[in-house]
Motif scaffolding. Structure first.
Motif, PDB file in Angstrom:
ATOM      1  N   CYS A 110       7.635  -0.780  24.086  1.00  0.00           N
ATOM      2  CA  CYS A 110       7.110  -2.094  23.702  1.00  0.00           C
ATOM      3  C   CYS A 110       7.021  -3.085  24.848  1.00  0.00           C
ATOM      4  O   CYS A 110       6.473  -4.174  24.674  1.00  0.00           O
ATOM      5  CB  CYS A 110       7.957  -2.677  22.578  1.00  0.00           C
ATOM      6  N   GLY A 111       7.555  -2.765  26.024  1.00  0.00           N
ATOM      7  CA  GLY A 111       7.506  -3.716  27.139  1.00  0.00           C
ATOM      8  C   GLY A 111       8.140  -5.033  26.728  1.00  0.00           C
ATOM      9  O   GLY A 111       9.241  -5.068  26.164  1.00  0.00           O
ATOM     10  N   THR A 112       7.433  -6.145  26.957  1.00  0.00           N
ATOM     11  CA  THR A 112       7.982  -7.464  26.620  1.00  0.00           C
ATOM     12  C   THR A 112       7.743  -7.814  25.147  1.00  0.00           C
ATOM     13  O   THR A 112       7.848  -8.972  24.761  1.00  0.00           O
ATOM     14  CB  THR A 112       7.338  -8.553  27.508  1.00  0.00           C
ATOM     15  N   GLY A 113       7.365  -6.811  24.358  1.00  0.00           N
ATOM     16  CA  GLY A 113       7.226  -7.011  22.902  1.00  0.00           C
ATOM     17  C   GLY A 113       5.834  -7.451  22.467  1.00  0.00           C
ATOM     18  O   GLY A 113       5.615  -7.759  21.284  1.00  0.00           O
ATOM     19  N   THR A 114       4.889  -7.447  23.397  1.00  0.00           N
ATOM     20  CA  THR A 114       3.552  -8.010  23.125  1.00  0.00           C
ATOM     21  C   THR A 114       2.911  -7.523  21.828  1.00  0.00           C
ATOM     22  O   THR A 114       2.534  -8.337  20.985  1.00  0.00           O
ATOM     23  CB  THR A 114       2.595  -7.675  24.293  1.00  0.00           C
ATOM     24  N   ILE A 115       2.765  -6.195  21.687  1.00  0.00           N
ATOM     25  CA  ILE A 115       1.973  -5.683  20.561  1.00  0.00           C
ATOM     26  C   ILE A 115       2.592  -6.096  19.225  1.00  0.00           C
ATOM     27  O   ILE A 115       1.921  -6.671  18.364  1.00  0.00           O
ATOM     28  CB  ILE A 115       1.830  -4.144  20.642  1.00  0.00           C
ATOM     29  N   GLY A 116       3.889  -5.812  19.070  1.00  0.00           N
ATOM     30  CA  GLY A 116       4.556  -6.128  17.800  1.00  0.00           C
ATOM     31  C   GLY A 116       4.462  -7.616  17.499  1.00  0.00           C
ATOM     32  O   GLY A 116       4.211  -8.016  16.360  1.00  0.00           O
ATOM     33  N   ILE A 117       4.642  -8.429  18.531  1.00  0.00           N
ATOM     34  CA  ILE A 117       4.683  -9.884  18.298  1.00  0.00           C
ATOM     35  C   ILE A 117       3.294 -10.434  17.958  1.00  0.00           C
ATOM     36  O   ILE A 117       3.121 -11.144  16.969  1.00  0.00           O
ATOM     37  CB  ILE A 117       5.307 -10.598  19.525  1.00  0.00           C
ATOM     38  N   VAL A 118       2.261 -10.064  18.757  1.00  0.00           N
ATOM     39  CA  VAL A 118       0.933 -10.628  18.445  1.00  0.00           C
ATOM     40  C   VAL A 118       0.446 -10.139  17.080  1.00  0.00           C
ATOM     41  O   VAL A 118      -0.173 -10.893  16.342  1.00  0.00           O
ATOM     42  CB  VAL A 118      -0.163 -10.342  19.515  1.00  0.00           C
ATOM     43  N   LEU A 119       0.750  -8.891  16.740  1.00  0.00           N
ATOM     44  CA  LEU A 119       0.259  -8.381  15.461  1.00  0.00           C
ATOM     45  C   LEU A 119       1.032  -9.006  14.300  1.00  0.00           C
ATOM     46  O   LEU A 119       0.457  -9.367  13.285  1.00  0.00           O
ATOM     47  CB  LEU A 119       0.310  -6.857  15.413  1.00  0.00           C
ATOM     48  N   SER A 120       2.327  -9.173  14.459  1.00  0.00           N
ATOM     49  CA  SER A 120       3.127  -9.831  13.421  1.00  0.00           C
ATOM     50  C   SER A 120       2.601 -11.232  13.185  1.00  0.00           C
ATOM     51  O   SER A 120       2.408 -11.664  12.054  1.00  0.00           O
ATOM     52  CB  SER A 120       4.567  -9.963  13.890  1.00  0.00           C
TER      53      SER A 120
ATOM     54  N   ALA B  60       8.246   8.246   6.773  1.00  0.00           N
ATOM     55  CA  ALA B  60       7.646   6.949   6.461  1.00  0.00           C
ATOM     56  C   ALA B  60       6.318   6.722   7.184  1.00  0.00           C
ATOM     57  O   ALA B  60       5.562   5.826   6.839  1.00  0.00           O
ATOM     58  CB  ALA B  60       8.630   5.837   6.825  1.00  0.00           C
ATOM     59  N   ILE B  61       6.066   7.541   8.202  1.00  0.00           N
ATOM     60  CA  ILE B  61       4.879   7.261   9.030  1.00  0.00           C
ATOM     61  C   ILE B  61       3.656   8.012   8.514  1.00  0.00           C
ATOM     62  O   ILE B  61       3.610   9.239   8.538  1.00  0.00           O
ATOM     63  CB  ILE B  61       5.125   7.628  10.510  1.00  0.00           C
ATOM     64  N   GLU B  62       2.676   7.233   8.082  1.00  0.00           N
ATOM     65  CA  GLU B  62       1.422   7.808   7.624  1.00  0.00           C
ATOM     66  C   GLU B  62       0.357   7.615   8.698  1.00  0.00           C
ATOM     67  O   GLU B  62      -0.556   8.415   8.830  1.00  0.00           O
ATOM     68  CB  GLU B  62       0.985   7.057   6.360  1.00  0.00           C
ATOM     69  N   HIS B  63       0.467   6.517   9.426  1.00  0.00           N
ATOM     70  CA  HIS B  63      -0.547   6.184  10.428  1.00  0.00           C
ATOM     71  C   HIS B  63       0.110   6.025  11.797  1.00  0.00           C
ATOM     72  O   HIS B  63       1.204   5.466  11.905  1.00  0.00           O
ATOM     73  CB  HIS B  63      -1.249   4.869  10.071  1.00  0.00           C
ATOM     74  N   LEU B  64      -0.621   6.488  12.778  1.00  0.00           N
ATOM     75  CA  LEU B  64      -0.093   6.425  14.143  1.00  0.00           C
ATOM     76  C   LEU B  64      -1.225   5.951  15.055  1.00  0.00           C
ATOM     77  O   LEU B  64      -2.330   6.504  15.020  1.00  0.00           O
ATOM     78  CB  LEU B  64       0.366   7.839  14.529  1.00  0.00           C
ATOM     79  N   ILE B  65      -0.942   4.929  15.839  1.00  0.00           N
ATOM     80  CA  ILE B  65      -1.951   4.456  16.802  1.00  0.00           C
ATOM     81  C   ILE B  65      -1.423   4.779  18.194  1.00  0.00           C
ATOM     82  O   ILE B  65      -0.328   4.345  18.563  1.00  0.00           O
ATOM     83  CB  ILE B  65      -2.192   2.931  16.651  1.00  0.00           C
ATOM     84  N   TYR B  66      -2.181   5.558  18.925  1.00  0.00           N
ATOM     85  CA  TYR B  66      -1.743   5.964  20.260  1.00  0.00           C
ATOM     86  C   TYR B  66      -2.635   5.253  21.274  1.00  0.00           C
ATOM     87  O   TYR B  66      -3.860   5.342  21.201  1.00  0.00           O
ATOM     88  CB  TYR B  66      -1.885   7.494  20.384  1.00  0.00           C
ATOM     89  N   ILE B  67      -2.013   4.534  22.208  1.00  0.00           N
ATOM     90  CA  ILE B  67      -2.777   3.852  23.264  1.00  0.00           C
ATOM     91  C   ILE B  67      -2.443   4.547  24.582  1.00  0.00           C
ATOM     92  O   ILE B  67      -1.264   4.686  24.927  1.00  0.00           O
ATOM     93  CB  ILE B  67      -2.375   2.362  23.380  1.00  0.00           C
ATOM     94  N   SER B  68      -3.479   4.952  25.294  1.00  0.00           N
ATOM     95  CA  SER B  68      -3.202   5.641  26.560  1.00  0.00           C
ATOM     96  C   SER B  68      -4.069   5.085  27.679  1.00  0.00           C
ATOM     97  O   SER B  68      -5.254   4.818  27.483  1.00  0.00           O
ATOM     98  CB  SER B  68      -3.495   7.130  26.400  1.00  0.00           C
ATOM     99  N   CYS B  69      -3.474   4.950  28.864  1.00  0.00           N
ATOM    100  CA  CYS B  69      -4.287   4.494  30.008  1.00  0.00           C
ATOM    101  C   CYS B  69      -4.713   5.695  30.851  1.00  0.00           C
ATOM    102  O   CYS B  69      -5.306   5.530  31.907  1.00  0.00           O
ATOM    103  CB  CYS B  69      -3.539   3.471  30.845  1.00  0.00           C
ATOM    104  N   ASP B  70      -4.374   6.922  30.396  1.00  0.00           N
ATOM    105  CA  ASP B  70      -4.832   8.113  31.114  1.00  0.00           C
ATOM    106  C   ASP B  70      -5.128   9.205  30.077  1.00  0.00           C
ATOM    107  O   ASP B  70      -4.283  10.058  29.796  1.00  0.00           O
ATOM    108  CB  ASP B  70      -3.766   8.567  32.108  1.00  0.00           C
TER     109      ASP B  70
ATOM    110  N   PRO C 207       3.788   5.131  29.228  1.00  0.00           N
ATOM    111  CA  PRO C 207       3.239   5.167  30.583  1.00  0.00           C
ATOM    112  C   PRO C 207       2.240   6.322  30.707  1.00  0.00           C
ATOM    113  O   PRO C 207       2.090   7.130  29.786  1.00  0.00           O
ATOM    114  CB  PRO C 207       4.449   5.396  31.478  1.00  0.00           C
ATOM    115  N   ARG C 208       1.597   6.383  31.859  1.00  0.00           N
ATOM    116  CA  ARG C 208       0.484   7.315  32.082  1.00  0.00           C
ATOM    117  C   ARG C 208       0.724   8.741  31.563  1.00  0.00           C
ATOM    118  O   ARG C 208      -0.125   9.344  30.941  1.00  0.00           O
ATOM    119  CB  ARG C 208       0.235   7.357  33.599  1.00  0.00           C
ATOM    120  N   ALA C 209       1.915   9.286  31.823  1.00  0.00           N
ATOM    121  CA  ALA C 209       2.159  10.696  31.520  1.00  0.00           C
ATOM    122  C   ALA C 209       2.333  10.974  30.031  1.00  0.00           C
ATOM    123  O   ALA C 209       2.362  12.127  29.607  1.00  0.00           O
ATOM    124  CB  ALA C 209       3.393  11.166  32.271  1.00  0.00           C
ATOM    125  N   GLY C 210       2.465   9.944  29.218  1.00  0.00           N
ATOM    126  CA  GLY C 210       2.605  10.164  27.777  1.00  0.00           C
ATOM    127  C   GLY C 210       4.054  10.254  27.329  1.00  0.00           C
ATOM    128  O   GLY C 210       4.966   9.862  28.059  1.00  0.00           O
TER     129      GLY C 210
END
Ligand code: SAM
Length: 670
Positions: free
Chosen positions: A496-506, A590-600, A573-576
């Motif tokens: 999550c790094g500095t929490g960006t995704i969870g925070i902006v989406l919340s 509990a997980i039905e949906h998964l969003i994967y973000i990759s820079c490589d 990170p890049r390697a997954g």
């Protein structure tokens, strides 16, 4: 001195093998017909070369033993010169060792037969658990071996003995001495440099240094932006096709009845799911909010702050200023100029990665959209007294304060890092000394404010990152908008790094998200994430410090019937991600949906496959299937691009899953 007239087959191998710390290479193609010991003349080592110049290096003590063995071999081998001379030479070598450290040996062990995924930490722990103490490890994620760096030859032998016969992940380790001297490193560097120069010469294309630099840092700069996007989209299509082709093979080989009908769907680009048109970066120039500039010498040998003209591994360590680099912001360019003037007047040299001499190493500039600026100056402390370091920090403070005042910008944070390691970049393990302002800056995006510490990751193109996060938000909205809020998922923000995704989406999706669980490796980033959640009024977020692969119990909590649904966003990170993390996702009910973000996208094809493979002992749990994908260009003029893939699986299938807690526990203890 040369020995000739014998071959390794004639017995020399047997004699040398008596010394358990010596490894002899045998070349299968060409017989080794001569042995040629000579001295590096700096450190009392001799090398034994074979006829194709493959070399083995031996320490002084080993050399003596080898040479005395060779003396006894006169009936097999005829030394061209007397072995006694060699012994003298060895003695001479020792004398030189005490007076000249230039060619200092690094006592290394090459540990082979380890899995590629084994991390440096895993190897360090393995050695520590085998009573080898704290040993420095070098390993790249692509290697199936690593180097253990020891301080002395005795330590080297001791560790080698302790690792003898040890098994790691069901494989027997093989351990060999692999010493390297500074002189070897330099020779390797020169060889690569010559090779690179020859290649440039042969290509017949003579480019100016500025063009070469642009090719290096922004390799797509000669293309129109639309053409860049097409190139990147084609790259994505290629990776996704590889993924699907391999999936077809995997399902064909598998006897299970899992539904693989998705692979037969036909969408555009011959893919079995939708690939949407790429989202453009709203900004094409000066978009980077963070740049690391190397301090070195330009082609004329003058002190320069800028980018390396090529990769050090190719033998290039020339630095050119970033004046013409289109992705660097104006403010960062001004700071580079200021640093350049400062260093030009400094009596300290720039650090040379080749000779390991000099002090000035790196300048990092974070220049945020909201105006905050962080400058990090990195120095090598060698040859500097405590007083000199204190004085230099005071000088830097005075200089940059008056520079900021003159140029009218907000110097939020000025930090100095003393770093004596080998890497060419910021060290995230060594401390940063904040000599002015706060040890963090702020950035704003999507109505949220984020604190960013020096070691924390933050997307480098803020405006385009907003579009990336918005797209993730759109996916979640589409999935849950029509549902009752009692069905709102918890967002598991992996890496999550500095929490960006969870925070902006919340913040932006409100009750559509029930809560956030963030997991992140970097301690500073997780501290930022906690602060950022409260700064933005998010009080249902929980943050866990540590590698995701060691914190899988966070997912286990969702396997209780009362915990509701979860949606995972994985932004590694890049390697997954590690295979164990994939399995934890697959087995988390509990997980039905998964969003994967990759820079490589190329590097993570294996991850995609593991997410979607039919169930097996190695990949338990219900597989996901890709639903749609979209690229987001965060890096105009560079080759990289972010890819979002949405995966889905049916909740009805999930209820039949076997208990997962044991799998998770096993994963965590591995
Ligand atoms: C591409 S960044 C994404 C960060 C965040 N999602 C964002 O958008 O700002 C990857 C993050 O993964 C973290 N990381 C790397 N390896 C990790 C691991 N094994 N476990 C958890 N986090 C990891 C890095 O420190 C970095 O913050």
């Amino acid at each position: 001195m040369k020995f000739s007239g014998f071959s390794f087959r004639q017995g020399i191998l047997d004699i040398l093998r008596d010394f358990h710390n010596i490894r002899i290479y045998r070349n299968t193609k060409r017989s080794l017909s001569s042995i040629d010991p000579y001295f590096t003349n700096k450190i009392g080592q001799i090398r034994f070369c074979n006829s194709i110049k493959r070399q083995e290096r031996f320490s002084f003590a080993s050399s003596i033993r080898i040479l005395s063995s060779l003396k006894t071999m006169e009936n097999v081998a005829k030394p061209v010169e007397d072995a006694a001379i060699a012994t003298e030479c060895v003695a001479e070598g020792v004398k030189m060792e005490t007076t000249n450290h230039e060619g200092q040996t690094q006592y290394r062990l090459r540990i082979k037969n380890i899995p590629k995924f084994a991390s440096i930490k895993m190897m360090r722990d393995l050695l520590a658990n085998n009573e080898c103490g704290q040993v420095k490890i070098q390993k790249s994620p692509k290697w199936d071996y690593c180097f253990a760096i020891l301080k002395t030859e005795e330590q080297q032998l001791d560790v080698m003995n302790k690792l003898k016969g040890i098994e790691f992940k069901n494989k027997k380790l093989s351990v060999h001495i692999d010493n390297v001297t500074e002189r070897d490193r330099q020779a390797l560097f020169d060889r690569r440099k010559n090779k690179k120069e020859q290649k440039i010469e042969q290509s017949g294309v003579q480019k100016s240094p500025e063009e070469m630099l642009a090719d290096q840092v922004t390799p797509l700069h000669t293309y129109e932006y639309q053409a860049q996007l097409e190139l990147k989209q084609n790259g994505i299509i290629k990776s996704l096709r590889t993924f699907c082709d391999k999936m077809k093979e995997s399902y064909n080989d598998n006897k299970s009845n899992y539904n693989s009908s998705w692979l037969k769907e036909e969408c555009d680009f011959n893919l079995p799911f939708d690939l949407k048109p790429m989202i453009h970066s709203p900004i094409l120039e000066g978009y980077r909010n963070k740049c690391e500039f190397t301090v070195g010498l330009n082609l004329k040998g003058e002190k320069t702050v800028g980018f390396l003209l090529g990769a050090y591994k190719d033998g290039l360590n020339t630095v050119l200023g970033p004046h013409d680099s289109i992705h660097v912001s104006d403010v960062a360019k001004k700071i580079v100029e200021a640093m350049q003037s400062y260093i030009e007047q400094s009596s300290y040299d720039v650090y040379d990665r080749r000779t390991k001499q000099g002090n000035w190493r790196l300048l990092t500039v974070r220049s945020q959209k909201c105006g905050d600026i962080m400058i990090i100056v990195q120095m090598h402390p060698q040859g500097l007294s405590k007083e000199q370091i204190i004085q230099e920090k005071a000088n830097l403070l005075e200089y940059f304060k008056s520079f900021a005042h003159e140029k009218n910008f907000n110097l939020t944070s000025l930090l100095v890092q003393m770093y004596d390691g080998l890497s060419n970049g910021i060290s995230y393990k060594d401390p940063f000394d904040c000599i002015h302002g706060t040890p963090f800056v702020y950035e704003e995006m999507m109505d949220c404010r984020f604190r960013i510490s020096p070691a924390a990751f933050f997307q480098t193109n803020t405006l385009a990152a907003e579009l990336l996060y918005q797209k993730c938000g759109d996916i979640i909205k589409e999935l849950y908008e029509s549902k009752d809020t009692s069905e709102s998922p918890t967002l598991i923000d992996m890496c999550c790094g500095t929490g960006t995704i969870g925070i902006v989406l919340s913040k932006n999706l409100g009750a559509t998200i029930k809560g956030v669980v963030g997991i992140e490796l970097c301690e500073e980033a997780i501290e930022d994430a906690k602060i950022n959640a409260s700064l933005n009024g998010i009080n249902n977020a929980k943050y866990i410090l540590g590698p995701v692969e060691k914190n899988l119990s966070a997912l286990n909590e969702f396997n209780h019937s009362t915990s509701g649904t979860a949606i995972a966003i994985v932004d590694p990170p890049r390697a997954g991600i590690h295979k164990n993390v994939v399995n934890a996702l697959r087995t988390c009910q509990a997980i039905e949906h998964l969003i994967y973000i990759s820079c490589d996208h190329n590097a993570v094809v294996q991850n995609f496959m593991n997410i979607c493979r039919p169930t097996s002992n190695a990949f338990p749990g219900i597989p996901f299937k890709p639903v749609k994908a979209i690229g987001v260009d965060l890096f105009p003029h560079a080759k990289h691009v972010e890819l979002i893939i949405e995966f889905h699986r049916n909740r009805s299938e999930l209820t039949n899953l076997p208990s997962t807690s044991s799998i998770l526990q096993n994963n965590e203890t591995e």
